[in-house]
Design a protein around this motif. Structure first.
Motif, PDB file in Angstrom:
ATOM      1  N   PRO A   1       0.856  -1.263  -0.097  1.00  9.81           N
ATOM      2  CA  PRO A   1       0.205  -0.011  -0.002  1.00  9.81           C
ATOM      3  C   PRO A   1       0.703   1.362   0.063  1.00  9.81           C
ATOM      4  N   PHE A   2       2.129   1.115   0.525  1.00 10.13           N
ATOM      5  CA  PHE A   2       2.928   2.517   0.454  1.00 10.13           C
ATOM      6  C   PHE A   2       3.270   2.694  -0.644  1.00 10.13           C
ATOM      7  N   SER A  60       1.181   2.842  -3.653  1.00  9.73           N
ATOM      8  CA  SER A  60       0.118   3.704  -4.155  1.00  9.73           C
ATOM      9  C   SER A  60       0.056   4.844  -3.214  1.00  9.73           C
ATOM     10  N   ARG A  61       0.203   4.905  -2.086  1.00 11.85           N
ATOM     11  CA  ARG A  61      -0.040   6.033  -1.557  1.00 11.85           C
ATOM     12  C   ARG A  61       1.032   7.465  -1.906  1.00 11.85           C
ATOM     13  N   LYS A  62       2.079   7.075  -2.549  1.00 15.31           N
ATOM     14  CA  LYS A  62       2.959   7.927  -2.987  1.00 15.31           C
ATOM     15  C   LYS A  62       2.270   8.878  -4.153  1.00 15.31           C
ATOM     16  N   THR A 115      -4.337   8.750  -6.074  1.00 15.27           N
ATOM     17  CA  THR A 115      -4.804   7.520  -5.193  1.00 15.27           C
ATOM     18  C   THR A 115      -5.310   7.940  -3.847  1.00 15.27           C
ATOM     19  N   ARG A 116      -4.946   9.021  -3.347  1.00 12.66           N
ATOM     20  CA  ARG A 116      -5.298   9.466  -2.069  1.00 12.66           C
ATOM     21  C   ARG A 116      -6.887   9.695  -1.870  1.00 12.66           C
ATOM     22  N   SER A 159      -4.080  -0.780  -8.001  1.00 13.02           N
ATOM     23  CA  SER A 159      -4.145  -0.225  -6.598  1.00 13.02           C
ATOM     24  C   SER A 159      -5.427  -0.724  -5.651  1.00 13.02           C
TER      25      SER A 159
END
Length: 279
Positions: free
Chosen positions: A64-65, A67-69, A73-74, A206
């Protein structure tokens, strides 16, 4: 599936020195546990092999880290972008929106750029959206009646090129390549290129929502009939000669590729968290 081997061929043994007749502690314990009225039976220890499933990359549910970049996607980012563009279209043209997609545009210098695409009943809109500030930076409008060719295929480069790109994409033509000036062809910042090339966004896997809006085949299935209907409904000078959909390699005419190598390796075309910068 990867299998972790079990060690069934190894058995515990007691370490005795030569001439030592006294039983070891392990032997004493085993003798005490036995029933003196029964014959000793060999004890077997069965071990079930341990099996684990290997997961093919990319699997964002376990990463998951990654996609959070990407700011797209947030939570709420893509929804805010869609609402902004819906409001803009309602205030300007009032056209009916047929779909939203988040794709990667590949320019004529092989640079990747994050883009939102909208298909209406008359227009294809290519939006450069800032997912950090949640604002539309640039919006390109292409009349569907002017699109005359769509190519689907793998990316290829000239024979002497040092550049490379894996995968497949889609190229949309709406202008004449013969009328393209030499300056716009070799200018990496030119906006007068009569075509646009797209491929799938890296965050396609994602989650289920991005699996739908980042899929290139889904975008193509909506775009082709929309262009065909636009050609049928257009009149006069707006009427084109029809649409050709071809399956052929997509040529990216770059040779050195240094600029795209640096930009694409560092994801400069995406709204991405770059980490803290300080001294």
């Amino acid at each position: 599936m990867s299998t972790i081997r079990s060690f069934e061929g190894f058995h515990p043994v007691s370490l005795k020195q030569e001439g030592d007749d006294q039983p070891s502690e392990t032997d004493q314990l085993s003798m005490e546990e036995r029933d003196p009225g029964k014959d000793p039976e060999p004890r077997q220890i069965s071990r079930q092999p341990s099996v684990t499933e290997s997961t093919l990359y990319p699997n964002p549910y376990h990463r998951p880290f990654v996609s959070r970049k990407y700011f797209a996607t947030r939570p709420g980012a893509i929804e805010t972008a869609m609402e902004d563009l819906k409001r803009h279209i309602a205030e300007t043209s009032g056209e009916k929106i047929q779909g939203f997609w988040l794709l990667t545009e590949i320019d004529h210098w092989n640079n990747e750029k994050e883009r939102i695409l909208l298909v209406t009943d008359k227009t294809l809109l290519i939006c450069k959206y800032d997912f950090i500030m949640l604002s539309c930076v640039q919006l390109q409008r292409i009349p569907l009646s002017s699109v005359y060719r769509i190519c689907l295929g793998k990316f290829v480069f000239p024979g002497m090129s040092l550049d490379e790109r894996q995968g497949e994409g889609l190229r949309i033509y709406w202008g004449s390549l013969e009328q393209q000036s030499l300056f716009s062809r070799w200018n990496p910042w030119s906006t007068e290129v009569p075509y646009a090339t797209f491929t799938e966004h890296p965050m396609k896997y994602s989650n289920e929502k991005f699996l739908e809006i980042c899929e290139l085949s889904g975008f193509t299935s909506k775009l082709v009939p929309a262009i065909q209907n636009a050609h049928k409904n257009s009149t006069g000078s707006e009427r084109g000669n029809g649409l050709m959909v071809l399956t052929e390699p997509i040529l990216i005419e770059t040779y050195m590729g240094l600029m795209s190598f640096i930009g694409n390796r560092n994801k400069l075309g995406y709204s991405l968290a770059r980490g803290s910068i300080g001294f």
